[in-house]
Motif scaffolding. Structure first.
Motif, PDB file in Angstrom:
ATOM      1  N   UNK A  41      10.727  25.625 -12.499  1.00 47.34           N
ATOM      2  CA  UNK A  41      10.164  24.943 -11.337  1.00 47.34           C
ATOM      3  C   UNK A  41       9.695  23.556 -11.727  1.00 47.34           C
ATOM      4  N   UNK A  42       9.522  22.714 -10.705  1.00 49.23           N
ATOM      5  CA  UNK A  42       8.982  21.385 -10.912  1.00 49.23           C
ATOM      6  C   UNK A  42       7.776  21.177 -10.017  1.00 49.23           C
ATOM      7  N   UNK A  43       6.811  20.410 -10.537  1.00 49.00           N
ATOM      8  CA  UNK A  43       5.620  20.032  -9.793  1.00 49.00           C
ATOM      9  C   UNK A  43       5.509  18.519  -9.814  1.00 49.00           C
ATOM     10  N   UNK A  44       5.286  17.935  -8.636  1.00 55.72           N
ATOM     11  CA  UNK A  44       5.048  16.502  -8.546  1.00 55.72           C
ATOM     12  C   UNK A  44       3.624  16.300  -8.041  1.00 55.72           C
ATOM     13  N   UNK A  45       2.775  15.814  -8.933  1.00 60.35           N
ATOM     14  CA  UNK A  45       1.361  15.649  -8.640  1.00 60.35           C
ATOM     15  C   UNK A  45       1.069  14.169  -8.409  1.00 60.35           C
ATOM     16  N   UNK A  46       0.786  13.812  -7.151  1.00 59.78           N
ATOM     17  CA  UNK A  46       0.472  12.420  -6.809  1.00 59.78           C
ATOM     18  C   UNK A  46      -1.041  12.230  -6.832  1.00 59.78           C
ATOM     19  N   UNK A  47      -1.511  11.431  -7.771  1.00 61.52           N
ATOM     20  CA  UNK A  47      -2.940  11.198  -7.929  1.00 61.52           C
ATOM     21  C   UNK A  47      -3.278   9.787  -7.461  1.00 61.52           C
ATOM     22  N   UNK A  48      -4.015   9.686  -6.375  1.00 60.38           N
ATOM     23  CA  UNK A  48      -4.424   8.381  -5.865  1.00 60.38           C
ATOM     24  C   UNK A  48      -5.723   7.965  -6.530  1.00 60.38           C
ATOM     25  N   UNK A  49      -5.682   6.844  -7.206  1.00 62.49           N
ATOM     26  CA  UNK A  49      -6.846   6.357  -7.936  1.00 62.49           C
ATOM     27  C   UNK A  49      -7.913   5.909  -6.948  1.00 62.49           C
ATOM     28  N   UNK A  50      -9.138   6.406  -7.137  1.00 62.43           N
ATOM     29  CA  UNK A  50     -10.203   6.139  -6.171  1.00 62.43           C
ATOM     30  C   UNK A  50     -11.074   4.947  -6.539  1.00 62.43           C
ATOM     31  N   UNK A  51     -10.722   4.222  -7.631  1.00 64.25           N
ATOM     32  CA  UNK A  51     -11.512   3.036  -7.956  1.00 64.25           C
ATOM     33  C   UNK A  51     -10.969   1.836  -7.195  1.00 64.25           C
ATOM     34  N   UNK A  52     -11.377   0.636  -7.577  1.00 65.09           N
ATOM     35  CA  UNK A  52     -11.038  -0.578  -6.830  1.00 65.09           C
ATOM     36  C   UNK A  52      -9.572  -0.973  -6.955  1.00 65.09           C
ATOM     37  N   UNK A  53      -8.822  -0.374  -7.880  1.00 67.56           N
ATOM     38  CA  UNK A  53      -7.445  -0.811  -8.108  1.00 67.56           C
ATOM     39  C   UNK A  53      -6.469  -0.274  -7.074  1.00 67.56           C
ATOM     40  N   UNK A  54      -6.800   0.880  -6.446  1.00 77.55           N
ATOM     41  CA  UNK A  54      -5.921   1.514  -5.453  1.00 77.55           C
ATOM     42  C   UNK A  54      -4.521   1.779  -5.998  1.00 77.55           C
TER      43      UNK A  54
END
Length: 397
Positions: free
Chosen positions: A82-95
């Motif tokens: 299986x494959x997992x694609x984990x999208x992590x949105x950075x919550x600091x000022x860099x976006x």
């Protein structure tokens, strides 16, 4: 035509059986099937999860629980690839966004790839320390290969793998922006660092470390508490880089490797020390256990030839010597030293150098690669033939 019929036949099978077919293949071959047809690609549709990601506190205890839980659920079963694609949105000022692509196979295989939406020009440090009091999703990992670990992925890597209390093999490759590495674990047996162009310092505390390999520009290396180190590679093909060193710094690295049995080293490093006035025979340590020495450089000249001869004086147990000239390597000039330790022996004539070289009583095998018959090469051959009184084989390639 036969392949098309086979593909149609497999496409008509129930989805669970299709997964079972893929699970019988090695993971790398199974992943490649995704390029064959739409059917095969459908088997590899990744599980997609979107999460917020704070790169600053994630390394602290209690943080990053969402990431741990998602990966933990993904790893609960290895019944099928299986494959997992984990999208992590950075919550600091860099976006910015960090994407983690995880692929698992049925034989406990796991491959992780990290993708950052922007290349942040920030140098970072990576700390990996075992903690026997804690458990984690990757607690049982024995072999870890990290490639292109950069600014955002670095704290995530530290969080996931800091509790690998049985980690035996660690490899870092092309981790640009990674300035220092600190590893502290009793289980580690093999460490490889390759093409990490910004690496300036490596600190390793691993009493069971057996093999250490470094390829790139010379960093500061501090290997502590090791009693088992057998093989060491210092392939410093990129020279000293931007790091500043004194003779004492380099000698401390060699001293930490003095008990190895197999050593690969770049010739310019020995020449550099000799230009600083170091005479190896006068040092407080020797390579008493060294049985195999591989010396590599871009050319053999007088200084490199005499530096190697001087280094052989502290290798009394040497059985095999390989000297390789690689024309594709860059020439590394020796730096200017403000003061010398001793009168530099590189000023001596070759007759004096030869008379000061110890008898190589245990040396039985010599391999010379890339020799073209230049004067300094011939003089080195003559030196080895004279000093190696028990030589059994001399191979010139």
């Amino acid at each position: 035509m036969e392949e098309e019929k086979l593909d149609d036949l497999i496409s008509s099978l129930p989805f669970e059986i299709q997964q079972r077919v893929v699970s019988l293949m090695p993971l790398k071959e199974a992943v490649r099937t995704s390029t064959l047809s739409t059917f095969w690609r459908s088997l590899w549709s990744p599980i997609q999860v979107n999460l917020n990601f704070d790169p600053n506190p994630i390394i602290h205890e209690g943080s990053g629980q969402d990431v741990k839980q998602v990966i933990g659920m993904f790893l609960r079963s290895y019944a099928c690839p299986e494959q997992l694609k984990l999208n992590l949105k950075v919550t600091d000022h860099t976006n910015e966004e960090l994407v983690v692509k995880a692929t698992k196979g049925v034989d406990q295989e796991l491959h992780l790839e990290f993708f950052e939406t922007q290349k942040v020009a920030t140098k970072t440090c990576l700390y990996l320390r075992s903690n026997p009091t804690q458990n984690a999703n990757f607690f049982g990992v024995k072999l870890l290969h990290l490639r292109s670990v950069a600014n955002l992925s670095k704290p995530l890597v530290a969080m996931l793998f800091s509790n690998c209390n049985v980690l035996e093999s660690l490899r870092l490759e092309k981790c640009r922006g990674l300035e220092s590495l600190e590893v502290e674990t009793e289980s580690l047996q093999s460490l490889v660092v390759e093409d990490c162009s910004d690496m300036a310092a490596i600190v390793v505390s691993a009493p069971n470390l057996k093999s250490f390999e470094f390829r790139g520009a010379l960093p500061q290396i501090d290997i502590k508490k090791t009693v088992s180190l057998v093989n060491a590679v210092l392939n410093l093909r990129d020279g000293p880089g931007s790091n500043q060193f004194e003779c004492e710094d380099v000698l401390s690295i060699l001293a930490s490797l003095k008990d190895v049995e197999v050593l690969t080293i770049s010739g310019w490093l020995l020449e550099w020390l000799c230009w600083g006035g170091v005479i190896f025979g006068r040092l407080a340590f020797k390579f008493n256990k060294l049985r195999e020495l591989s010396w590599t450089d871009s050319v053999i000249n007088k200084e490199k030839r005499d530096s190697l001869a001087c280094f052989l004086n502290i290798c009394p147990s040497l059985v095999k010597l390989s000297v390789e000239i690689q024309s594709n390597l860059s020439f590394i000039p020796s730096p200017f030293f403000h003061q010398y330790w001793h009168e530099p022996h590189l000023w001596m004539d070759f007759t004096t150098v030869k008379s000061n070289t110890s008898e190589l009583e245990q040396l039985k095998h010599v391999d010379l690669v890339g020799f073209v018959g230049k004067e300094d090469e011939l003089l080195l051959m003559g030196l080895l033939l004279e000093k190696a009184i028990r030589l059994n084989s001399l191979t010139i390639v």
